[in-house]
Design a protein around this motif. Structure first.
Motif, PDB file in Angstrom:
ATOM      1  N   TYR A   1       5.125  -5.323  -6.422  1.00 34.95           N
ATOM      2  CA  TYR A   1       5.151  -5.258  -4.847  1.00 34.95           C
ATOM      3  C   TYR A   1       5.524  -3.844  -4.704  1.00 34.95           C
ATOM      4  CZ  TYR A   1      10.231  -5.633  -5.526  1.00 34.95           C
ATOM      5  OH  TYR A   1      11.305  -5.529  -6.485  1.00 34.95           O
ATOM      6  N   TYR A   2       5.262  -3.211  -3.490  1.00 38.81           N
ATOM      7  CA  TYR A   2       4.988  -1.777  -3.244  1.00 38.81           C
ATOM      8  C   TYR A   2       5.572  -1.319  -1.877  1.00 38.81           C
ATOM      9  CZ  TYR A   2       1.980  -1.558  -7.534  1.00 38.81           C
ATOM     10  OH  TYR A   2       1.256  -1.809  -8.618  1.00 38.81           O
ATOM     11  N   LEU A   3       5.879  -0.274  -1.919  1.00 39.51           N
ATOM     12  CA  LEU A   3       6.211   0.675  -0.646  1.00 39.51           C
ATOM     13  C   LEU A   3       4.744   0.877   0.254  1.00 39.51           C
ATOM     14  CD1 LEU A   3       8.302   2.275   1.202  1.00 39.51           C
ATOM     15  CD2 LEU A   3       7.670   4.325  -0.127  1.00 39.51           C
ATOM     16  N   ASP A   4       4.766   0.526   1.381  1.00 40.60           N
ATOM     17  CA  ASP A   4       3.570   0.352   2.072  1.00 40.60           C
ATOM     18  C   ASP A   4       2.774   1.775   1.961  1.00 40.60           C
ATOM     19  OD1 ASP A   4       4.212  -1.622   5.166  1.00 40.60           O
ATOM     20  OD2 ASP A   4       3.693  -2.296   2.928  1.00 40.60           O
ATOM     21  N   SER A   5       3.644   2.852   1.760  1.00 43.85           N
ATOM     22  CA  SER A   5       2.977   4.275   1.855  1.00 43.85           C
ATOM     23  C   SER A   5       2.507   4.509   0.646  1.00 43.85           C
ATOM     24  CB  SER A   5       3.771   5.475   2.366  1.00 43.85           C
ATOM     25  OG  SER A   5       5.048   5.281   1.273  1.00 43.85           O
ATOM     26  N   VAL A   6       2.517   3.735  -0.542  1.00 45.90           N
ATOM     27  CA  VAL A   6       1.995   4.213  -1.753  1.00 45.90           C
ATOM     28  C   VAL A   6       1.125   3.210  -2.387  1.00 45.90           C
ATOM     29  CG1 VAL A   6       4.086   5.332  -2.556  1.00 45.90           C
ATOM     30  CG2 VAL A   6       3.794   2.941  -3.172  1.00 45.90           C
ATOM     31  N   LYS A   7       0.867   1.906  -1.508  1.00 45.51           N
ATOM     32  CA  LYS A   7      -0.087   0.979  -1.989  1.00 45.51           C
ATOM     33  C   LYS A   7      -1.536   1.365  -1.860  1.00 45.51           C
ATOM     34  CE  LYS A   7       2.162  -3.099   0.098  1.00 45.51           C
ATOM     35  NZ  LYS A   7       2.068  -4.048   1.236  1.00 45.51           N
ATOM     36  N   GLY A   8      -2.117   1.311  -2.888  1.00 40.98           N
ATOM     37  CA  GLY A   8      -3.548   1.964  -3.343  1.00 40.98           C
ATOM     38  C   GLY A   8      -3.593   3.147  -3.872  1.00 40.98           C
ATOM     39  N   ARG A   9      -2.377   3.667  -4.282  1.00 43.97           N
ATOM     40  CA  ARG A   9      -2.330   5.022  -4.612  1.00 43.97           C
ATOM     41  C   ARG A   9      -1.630   4.750  -6.033  1.00 43.97           C
ATOM     42  NH1 ARG A   9      -0.006   9.322  -2.535  1.00 43.97           N
ATOM     43  NH2 ARG A   9       1.606   8.213  -1.254  1.00 43.97           N
ATOM     44  N   PHE A  10      -0.363   4.179  -5.980  1.00 42.62           N
ATOM     45  CA  PHE A  10       0.635   4.040  -7.218  1.00 42.62           C
ATOM     46  C   PHE A  10       0.185   2.648  -7.973  1.00 42.62           C
ATOM     47  CE2 PHE A  10       4.099   7.113  -5.534  1.00 42.62           C
ATOM     48  CZ  PHE A  10       3.136   7.985  -5.307  1.00 42.62           C
ATOM     49  N   THR A  11       0.406   2.620  -9.144  1.00 38.56           N
ATOM     50  CA  THR A  11       0.224   1.134  -9.794  1.00 38.56           C
ATOM     51  C   THR A  11       1.517   1.482 -10.738  1.00 38.56           C
ATOM     52  OG1 THR A  11      -2.009   1.392  -9.776  1.00 38.56           O
ATOM     53  CG2 THR A  11      -0.960  -0.279 -11.274  1.00 38.56           C
ATOM     54  N   ILE A  12       2.292   0.183 -10.791  1.00 39.60           N
ATOM     55  CA  ILE A  12       3.380  -0.018 -11.773  1.00 39.60           C
ATOM     56  C   ILE A  12       2.969  -0.895 -12.665  1.00 39.60           C
ATOM     57  CG2 ILE A  12       4.257  -1.832 -10.250  1.00 39.60           C
ATOM     58  CD1 ILE A  12       7.047  -1.009 -11.147  1.00 39.60           C
ATOM     59  N   SER A  13       3.446  -0.804 -13.953  1.00 38.94           N
ATOM     60  CA  SER A  13       2.833  -1.753 -15.011  1.00 38.94           C
ATOM     61  C   SER A  13       4.168  -1.752 -16.241  1.00 38.94           C
ATOM     62  CB  SER A  13       1.656  -1.146 -15.699  1.00 38.94           C
ATOM     63  OG  SER A  13       1.642   0.064 -16.154  1.00 38.94           O
ATOM     64  N   ARG A  14       4.053  -2.466 -17.272  1.00 41.75           N
ATOM     65  CA  ARG A  14       4.957  -2.431 -18.180  1.00 41.75           C
ATOM     66  C   ARG A  14       4.055  -2.936 -19.382  1.00 41.75           C
ATOM     67  NH1 ARG A  14       9.815  -6.317 -16.194  1.00 41.75           N
ATOM     68  NH2 ARG A  14      10.382  -5.928 -18.588  1.00 41.75           N
ATOM     69  N   ASP A  15       4.636  -2.622 -20.546  1.00 45.78           N
ATOM     70  CA  ASP A  15       4.328  -3.069 -21.835  1.00 45.78           C
ATOM     71  C   ASP A  15       5.452  -4.038 -22.696  1.00 45.78           C
ATOM     72  OD1 ASP A  15       4.129   0.217 -23.416  1.00 45.78           O
ATOM     73  OD2 ASP A  15       5.752  -1.463 -23.033  1.00 45.78           O
ATOM     74  N   ASN A  16       4.915  -4.430 -23.891  1.00 42.25           N
ATOM     75  CA  ASN A  16       5.897  -5.459 -24.721  1.00 42.25           C
ATOM     76  C   ASN A  16       6.750  -4.323 -25.405  1.00 42.25           C
ATOM     77  OD1 ASN A  16       4.677  -7.750 -23.803  1.00 42.25           O
ATOM     78  ND2 ASN A  16       3.048  -7.418 -25.140  1.00 42.25           N
TER      79      ASN A  16
END
Length: 123
Positions: free
Chosen positions: A59-74
């Motif tokens: 989930y994202y702050l509206d102003s960063v949607k489409g520009r920022f991507t959060i992810s995680r690894d193992n």
């Protein structure tokens, strides 16, 4: 608690990209929901992006949607890919962790914090 260390900040021109990393220590990292917050000079800390402990939901702050991507690894890392950066994205960016509070955007809900990494967007 989990210990967090951010890296990857820097100076970039508008329209540029940066990738922030957050390295966690602690055997229970996989049970934590993770998030990125930011704090600009003279402003309150604000939520930017969050990811569930499974890595499936975000989930994202509206102003960063489409520009920022959060992810995680193992390997106990959480990332924030930031594209098309704008001057208003300039801030110190913090990695944070909580348990059982997926979906929260509230600073007080997050028990563990990193030291922050500076992102400056300017021409």
């Amino acid at each position: 608690q989990v210990q967090l260390v951010e890296s990857g900040g820097g100076f970039v021109q508008p329209g540029g990209s940066l990738r922030l990393s957050c390295a966690a220590s602690g055997r229970t990292f996989t049970t934590y929901d993770m998030a990125w917050f930011r704090q600009a000079t003279g402003k309150e800390r604000e939520f930017v992006a969050g990811i569930s402990w499974t890595g499936i939901s975000t989930y994202y702050l509206d102003s960063v949607k489409g520009r920022f991507t959060i992810s995680r690894d193992n390997a106990q890392n959480t990332y924030l890919q930031m594209n098309n950066l704008k001057p208003e994205d300039t801030a110190i960016y913090y990695c944070a962790a909580n348990r059982g509070r997926y979906g929260s955007r509230i600073v007080a809900d997050f028990r563990s914090w990193g030291q922050g990494t500076q992102v400056t967007v300017s021409s």
